[in-house]
Scaffold this motif. Structure first.
Motif, PDB file in Angstrom:
ATOM      1  N   THR A   1       0.942  -1.089   0.154  1.00 47.71           N
ATOM      2  CA  THR A   1      -0.033   0.601   0.300  1.00 47.71           C
ATOM      3  C   THR A   1       0.766   1.467  -0.338  1.00 47.71           C
ATOM      4  O   THR A   1       1.905   1.254   0.639  1.00 47.71           O
ATOM      5  N   VAL A   2       0.527   2.485  -0.967  1.00 47.53           N
ATOM      6  CA  VAL A   2       1.200   3.992  -1.409  1.00 47.53           C
ATOM      7  C   VAL A   2       0.356   4.599   0.151  1.00 47.53           C
ATOM      8  O   VAL A   2      -1.362   5.061  -0.641  1.00 47.53           O
ATOM      9  N   CYS A   3       0.952   5.469   0.752  1.00 46.55           N
ATOM     10  CA  CYS A   3       0.352   6.633   1.263  1.00 46.55           C
ATOM     11  C   CYS A   3       1.638   7.998   0.190  1.00 46.55           C
ATOM     12  O   CYS A   3       2.451   8.306   0.457  1.00 46.55           O
TER      13      CYS A   3
ATOM     14  N   GLY B   1      -5.474   5.528  -8.316  1.00 46.19           N
ATOM     15  CA  GLY B   1      -5.368   4.533  -7.675  1.00 46.19           C
ATOM     16  C   GLY B   1      -4.058   4.360  -7.612  1.00 46.19           C
ATOM     17  O   GLY B   1      -3.752   2.591  -7.279  1.00 46.19           O
ATOM     18  N   LEU B   2      -3.105   5.197  -7.594  1.00 43.64           N
ATOM     19  CA  LEU B   2      -1.954   4.881  -7.465  1.00 43.64           C
ATOM     20  C   LEU B   2      -1.613   5.468  -5.797  1.00 43.64           C
ATOM     21  O   LEU B   2      -0.792   3.851  -5.134  1.00 43.64           O
ATOM     22  N   ALA B   3      -2.280   5.758  -4.522  1.00 41.23           N
ATOM     23  CA  ALA B   3      -2.334   5.832  -3.135  1.00 41.23           C
ATOM     24  C   ALA B   3      -3.077   5.299  -2.931  1.00 41.23           C
ATOM     25  O   ALA B   3      -4.741   5.480  -2.974  1.00 41.23           O
ATOM     26  N   ALA B   4      -2.938   4.400  -1.222  1.00 43.08           N
ATOM     27  CA  ALA B   4      -4.263   4.430  -1.101  1.00 43.08           C
ATOM     28  C   ALA B   4      -4.441   5.155  -0.311  1.00 43.08           C
ATOM     29  O   ALA B   4      -6.281   5.582   0.151  1.00 43.08           O
ATOM     30  N   GLU B   5      -3.969   5.870   0.003  1.00 43.15           N
ATOM     31  CA  GLU B   5      -4.252   7.353   0.695  1.00 43.15           C
ATOM     32  C   GLU B   5      -3.287   8.539   0.464  1.00 43.15           C
ATOM     33  O   GLU B   5      -2.489   8.153   0.632  1.00 43.15           O
TER      34      GLU B   5
ATOM     35  N   GLY C   1     -10.685  15.816  -1.530  1.00 43.82           N
ATOM     36  CA  GLY C   1     -10.407  14.707  -1.430  1.00 43.82           C
ATOM     37  C   GLY C   1      -9.647  14.454  -0.544  1.00 43.82           C
ATOM     38  O   GLY C   1      -9.019  12.569  -0.179  1.00 43.82           O
ATOM     39  N   ALA C   2      -8.412  14.509  -0.436  1.00 45.02           N
ATOM     40  CA  ALA C   2      -7.214  14.399   1.100  1.00 45.02           C
ATOM     41  C   ALA C   2      -7.634  14.185   2.725  1.00 45.02           C
ATOM     42  O   ALA C   2      -9.005  15.120   2.581  1.00 45.02           O
ATOM     43  N   ARG C   3      -7.106  13.544   3.119  1.00 43.58           N
ATOM     44  CA  ARG C   3      -6.927  13.267   4.414  1.00 43.58           C
ATOM     45  C   ARG C   3      -5.922  14.699   4.868  1.00 43.58           C
ATOM     46  O   ARG C   3      -5.328  15.151   4.554  1.00 43.58           O
ATOM     47  N   VAL C   4      -6.720  15.360   5.554  1.00 38.81           N
ATOM     48  CA  VAL C   4      -5.615  16.808   6.178  1.00 38.81           C
ATOM     49  C   VAL C   4      -5.268  16.442   7.943  1.00 38.81           C
ATOM     50  O   VAL C   4      -6.026  15.762   9.158  1.00 38.81           O
TER      51      VAL C   4
ATOM     52  N   ALA D   1       0.253   9.095  10.911  1.00 36.71           N
ATOM     53  CA  ALA D   1      -1.361   9.007  11.042  1.00 36.71           C
ATOM     54  C   ALA D   1      -1.250   7.722   9.382  1.00 36.71           C
ATOM     55  O   ALA D   1      -2.246   8.190   9.395  1.00 36.71           O
ATOM     56  N   THR D   2      -0.475   7.196   9.153  1.00 35.29           N
ATOM     57  CA  THR D   2      -1.183   5.750   8.617  1.00 35.29           C
ATOM     58  C   THR D   2       0.074   4.690   8.381  1.00 35.29           C
ATOM     59  O   THR D   2       0.944   4.700   9.077  1.00 35.29           O
ATOM     60  N   GLN D   3      -0.322   3.701   7.947  1.00 36.25           N
ATOM     61  CA  GLN D   3      -0.168   2.114   7.943  1.00 36.25           C
ATOM     62  C   GLN D   3       0.495   2.116   6.942  1.00 36.25           C
ATOM     63  O   GLN D   3       0.596   0.501   6.656  1.00 36.25           O
ATOM     64  N   ALA D   4       1.513   2.775   5.772  1.00 36.66           N
ATOM     65  CA  ALA D   4       1.271   2.504   4.561  1.00 36.66           C
ATOM     66  C   ALA D   4       2.325   1.746   4.171  1.00 36.66           C
ATOM     67  O   ALA D   4       3.030   1.563   4.840  1.00 36.66           O
ATOM     68  N   ASP D   5       2.096   0.753   3.606  1.00 35.84           N
ATOM     69  CA  ASP D   5       3.440  -0.086   3.343  1.00 35.84           C
ATOM     70  C   ASP D   5       4.757   0.701   2.860  1.00 35.84           C
ATOM     71  O   ASP D   5       6.098   0.865   3.271  1.00 35.84           O
ATOM     72  N   ILE D   6       4.600   1.800   1.996  1.00 35.90           N
ATOM     73  CA  ILE D   6       5.887   2.178   1.074  1.00 35.90           C
ATOM     74  C   ILE D   6       4.811   3.875   1.390  1.00 35.90           C
ATOM     75  O   ILE D   6       3.563   4.375   0.917  1.00 35.90           O
ATOM     76  N   MET D   7       5.976   5.003   1.580  1.00 36.02           N
ATOM     77  CA  MET D   7       5.289   6.625   1.767  1.00 36.02           C
ATOM     78  C   MET D   7       6.129   7.162   0.837  1.00 36.02           C
ATOM     79  O   MET D   7       7.574   7.165   0.823  1.00 36.02           O
TER      80      MET D   7
END
Length: 226
Positions: A2-4, A26-30, A50-53, A71-77
């Motif tokens: 997953t990508v953030c 579709g590239l990033a989960a968040e 549409g972003a999370r702030v 703030a994220t648990q994504a695998d890649i930032m």
């Protein structure tokens, strides 16, 4: 994986919506915009797009980046500036070396792409990048050409680096610590342009340029002899 996308932002209301719209679908989960104490409509426009702030009132580029990481648990930032000086459309190329298992940290190099005019990158910023890159080559044996904030990194790697620099030295600390610990760094050529609106907090003022140079060079030297 997953990508953030993490976007630190301070008074970038005019550009933040355009930046968010340019991120490939579709590239990033968040996508997280970290509002670093803005006094304009940056947060509202980011939410509308549409972003999370996430709010981080402690001023400093490192504080903003760290708040996004927490703030994220994504695998890649992916770290991206809010002024549209980078090209979000190139994010897939930035992610590819990590997704294919060939790198742990991928740096977007504006110098590899060439064609940087004075209007796009002023002489003081160009010299600072050149000097810090040369020091890293000598002290850490890493073939880097730029300190571009447009970069992608694996979450587990970034957490292992135990980042401490909460100012302009954040990107530099990431690079030198990764080099010391044997993680795989690579650069890809990325385009660069003048910011969409407003004035740079770094190269746009003498104070900003001097502070950035102090923290970047200080961080580069500090970890070389620890």
């Amino acid at each position: 994986m997953t990508v953030c996308v993490i976007i630190p932002a301070l008074n970038e209301a005019e550009s933040i919506g355009v930046v968010l719209a340019a991120i490939p679908a579709g590239l990033a989960a968040e996508v997280i915009v970290v509002d670093n104490g803005s006094t304009d409509d940056t947060a509202a426009r980011a939410l509308a797009a549409g972003a999370r702030v996430v709010r981080e009132d402690r001023r400093g580029y490192g504080f903003a980046c760290a708040a996004g990481v927490a703030a994220t648990q994504a695998d890649i930032m992916v770290f991206l500036d809010a002024d549209l000086s980078d090209f979000p459309e190139e994010m897939a190329a930035l992610l590819a070396p990590i997704q294919s298992g060939q790198a742990d940290l991928v740096l977007g190099s504006r110098f590899l792409a060439g064609n940087l005019s004075r209007s796009v990158m002023p002489p003081q910023q160009r010299f600072g990048n050149w000097l810090a890159s040369r020091l890293m080559q000598r002290l850490y044996r890493i073939p880097v050409t730029d300190l571009s904030p447009f970069r992608a990194v694996r979450r587990d790697v970034l957490l292992a680096l135990d980042m401490r620099e909460m100012t302009y030295g954040w990107p530099t600390e990431m690079m030198v610590k990764a080099a010391r610990r044997g993680y795989r760094l690579t650069e890809i050529a990325v385009r660069y342009r003048a910011r969409y609106a407003g004035r740079s907090k770094v190269s746009g003022t003498v104070r900003g340029a001097l502070l950035a140079a102090y923290y970047i060079l200080g961080t580069t030297l500090r970890y070389a002899w620890q």
